[in-house]
Design a protein around this motif. Sequence first.
Motif, mmCIF file in Angstrom:
data_model
loop_
_atom_site.group_PDB
_atom_site.id
_atom_site.type_symbol
_atom_site.label_atom_id
_atom_site.label_comp_id
_atom_site.label_asym_id
_atom_site.label_seq_id
_atom_site.Cartn_x
_atom_site.Cartn_y
_atom_site.Cartn_z
ATOM 1 N N ALA A 179 1.135 -1.101 0.258
ATOM 2 C CA ALA A 179 -0.081 0.078 0.181
ATOM 3 C C ALA A 179 0.345 1.666 -0.162
ATOM 4 O O ALA A 179 1.594 1.105 0.475
ATOM 5 C CB ALA A 179 -0.968 0.466 1.455
ATOM 6 N N THR A 180 0.610 2.174 -1.063
ATOM 7 C CA THR A 180 1.077 3.740 -0.622
ATOM 8 C C THR A 180 0.679 4.352 0.041
ATOM 9 O O THR A 180 1.365 5.810 -0.127
ATOM 10 C CB THR A 180 1.273 4.253 -2.301
ATOM 11 N N VAL A 214 -2.853 2.615 12.541
ATOM 12 C CA VAL A 214 -2.825 3.520 11.895
ATOM 13 C C VAL A 214 -4.387 3.521 10.924
ATOM 14 O O VAL A 214 -5.013 4.143 11.194
ATOM 15 C CB VAL A 214 -1.812 2.970 10.179
ATOM 16 N N VAL A 215 -4.850 2.365 11.210
ATOM 17 C CA VAL A 215 -6.042 2.206 10.691
ATOM 18 C C VAL A 215 -7.655 1.895 10.965
ATOM 19 O O VAL A 215 -8.467 1.786 10.988
ATOM 20 C CB VAL A 215 -6.595 1.047 9.440
ATOM 21 N N SER A 216 -7.114 1.665 12.271
ATOM 22 C CA SER A 216 -7.928 1.043 13.703
ATOM 23 C C SER A 216 -8.066 2.821 14.901
ATOM 24 O O SER A 216 -9.034 3.581 14.383
ATOM 25 C CB SER A 216 -8.262 -0.072 14.683
ATOM 26 N N ILE A 217 -7.133 2.844 15.691
ATOM 27 C CA ILE A 217 -7.285 3.768 16.067
ATOM 28 C C ILE A 217 -6.913 5.074 15.377
ATOM 29 O O ILE A 217 -7.313 5.903 16.159
ATOM 30 C CB ILE A 217 -5.576 3.374 17.533
ATOM 31 N N VAL A 248 5.516 -7.045 14.423
ATOM 32 C CA VAL A 248 3.775 -6.730 15.070
ATOM 33 C C VAL A 248 3.245 -8.530 15.597
ATOM 34 O O VAL A 248 3.882 -9.216 15.098
ATOM 35 C CB VAL A 248 3.081 -6.572 14.216
ATOM 36 N N VAL A 249 2.312 -8.503 16.906
ATOM 37 C CA VAL A 249 2.433 -9.782 17.173
ATOM 38 C C VAL A 249 1.320 -10.486 16.856
ATOM 39 O O VAL A 249 1.017 -11.970 16.237
ATOM 40 C CB VAL A 249 1.758 -9.797 18.661
ATOM 41 N N ARG A 250 0.216 -9.989 15.984
ATOM 42 C CA ARG A 250 -0.551 -9.685 14.662
ATOM 43 C C ARG A 250 -1.378 -9.379 13.867
ATOM 44 O O ARG A 250 -1.380 -7.670 14.208
ATOM 45 C CB ARG A 250 -2.191 -10.516 16.199
ATOM 46 N N GLY A 251 -1.697 -9.417 12.843
ATOM 47 C CA GLY A 251 -2.410 -8.033 12.168
ATOM 48 C C GLY A 251 -1.659 -8.689 11.192
ATOM 49 O O GLY A 251 0.300 -8.963 10.739
ATOM 50 N N MET A 252 -1.052 -7.263 9.661
ATOM 51 C CA MET A 252 -0.324 -7.134 9.317
ATOM 52 C C MET A 252 -0.294 -4.850 9.621
ATOM 53 O O MET A 252 -0.361 -4.274 8.699
ATOM 54 C CB MET A 252 -1.028 -7.237 7.896
ATOM 55 N N ALA A 253 -0.027 -5.270 10.593
ATOM 56 C CA ALA A 253 0.201 -3.254 11.175
ATOM 57 C C ALA A 253 1.189 -3.198 10.432
ATOM 58 O O ALA A 253 1.639 -1.371 9.975
ATOM 59 C CB ALA A 253 0.188 -3.003 13.038
ATOM 60 N N ASP A 254 2.355 -4.159 10.273
ATOM 61 C CA ASP A 254 3.649 -2.907 9.880
ATOM 62 C C ASP A 254 3.811 -2.763 8.566
ATOM 63 O O ASP A 254 3.956 -1.552 7.903
ATOM 64 C CB ASP A 254 4.143 -4.736 9.726
ATOM 65 N N ALA A 255 2.633 -3.644 7.627
ATOM 66 C CA ALA A 255 2.202 -3.136 6.397
ATOM 67 C C ALA A 255 1.715 -1.456 6.338
ATOM 68 O O ALA A 255 2.056 -1.304 5.243
ATOM 69 C CB ALA A 255 1.666 -3.950 5.083
ATOM 70 N N CYS A 256 1.107 -1.963 6.776
ATOM 71 C CA CYS A 256 0.662 -0.230 7.419
ATOM 72 C C CYS A 256 0.942 0.692 7.572
ATOM 73 O O CYS A 256 1.174 1.984 6.997
ATOM 74 C CB CYS A 256 -1.458 0.074 8.460
ATOM 75 N N GLY A 261 5.404 5.494 6.133
ATOM 76 C CA GLY A 261 5.878 5.929 6.663
ATOM 77 C C GLY A 261 6.748 5.569 7.773
ATOM 78 O O GLY A 261 7.681 7.107 8.080
ATOM 79 N N VAL A 262 6.414 5.250 8.460
ATOM 80 C CA VAL A 262 6.553 4.943 10.012
ATOM 81 C C VAL A 262 6.988 3.750 10.150
ATOM 82 O O VAL A 262 6.896 2.657 9.349
ATOM 83 C CB VAL A 262 5.161 5.379 10.997
ATOM 84 N N GLU A 263 8.203 3.385 11.285
ATOM 85 C CA GLU A 263 9.023 2.718 11.051
ATOM 86 C C GLU A 263 7.935 1.714 12.075
ATOM 87 O O GLU A 263 7.568 1.949 13.106
ATOM 88 C CB GLU A 263 10.418 2.992 12.513
ATOM 89 N N THR A 264 8.695 0.345 11.912
ATOM 90 C CA THR A 264 7.375 -0.626 12.673
ATOM 91 C C THR A 264 8.180 -0.675 14.108
ATOM 92 O O THR A 264 9.663 -2.112 13.638
ATOM 93 C CB THR A 264 7.612 -2.025 11.809
ATOM 94 N N SER A 265 8.300 -0.323 15.021
ATOM 95 C CA SER A 265 8.722 -0.447 16.157
ATOM 96 C C SER A 265 8.465 0.401 17.360
ATOM 97 O O SER A 265 7.644 1.445 16.928
ATOM 98 C CB SER A 265 10.107 0.745 16.073
#
Length: 339
Positions: A179-180, A214-217, A248-256, A261-265
């Motif tokens: 996704a972009t 990103v897409v929930s909270i 990420v523990v569950r799901g694909m929040a890293d893709a979001c 442009g936010v680091e997965t950390s």
Amino acid sequence: MHISAIAGGVGGARFLRGLLAHLAASPDPDRRSARVTAVVNTGDDTTMHGLRITPDLDTVMYTLGGAVHEEQGWGRRDETRVVSSELAAYGTGPDWFTLGDRDLGTHVFRTQLLREGLPLSAVVERLCQRWLPDPGEGRPRVRLLPMSDDDVETHVHLADGRTVHFQEWWVRLRASVPATGFTQVGVDAAKPAPGVVEALRDADAVLLPPSNPVVSIGTVLGVPGVREALREGGAPVVGVSPVLGGRVVRGMADACLTAIGVETSALGVAGLYADLLDAWLVDDDADGALDGAAVPGAAPGRGRVLARPLLMSSPQAAADLAGAALDAALATGRRSPRP
């Protein structure tokens, strides 16, 4: 005591279930009789087979009502799919989004009430009369609120040039196409549902469970007036990282996160809430070195990082995590409005 939370799907639902368990088992009578208000994301909502589907609201409702499919984390347990099979045989509707027969009953009833003119918040209240009845005096009570009565739908812009509904990207494509960016269609004109602003502004504590940032909270915070209620209110805000050791523990929040442009950390996610946070919980094993640090961008004296066990590997672990988040909020106490 009044505790509010902003929640998405599975992670938010399990955290809230843990919170209610913690409150019910507490020796503190104020906690045992607490009120919990969950403001739930509706940006994942969609219409299929003529029915209005609210995935996050249903996941929270079924989980707290004891009917969720535990292994999946969503949908009803002991489910059958006769109707979906019949619809597939007719060649109608998306075959990648399968609705269970028991679940369909909820969608039919919801759609009927919406067509009769009831706002979504009133519909949720009707549904919760079955799943979340009043537990009686001296027991924690929970109320579910949609973030808005207005329709908001998340659309995903893909690297191949397409734009699809979030459910198609999440369920059918499994986020396999990068996704972009995301557009929450309708969010700019949406109003918070009745009770949302008051619940966030006047609570004794506001908790941000480990839901998709990103897409929930993030979608809930995008409703005009919601973020302002947190900043202008006095409730301490404590969040729980959905990222442990860069994963990420569950799901694909890293893709979001990558898409925006936010680091997965843990600190990368915290930065999305920096203007709101009084404390941020990270995993003591995976990110324990951050304990005592400050969230970058947080107001001076706020946004302290606390290392705690975050994995909700059992109902008791979820209760302990929720209790730790609540303890951090109550230790902070009510604040003057944030600048």
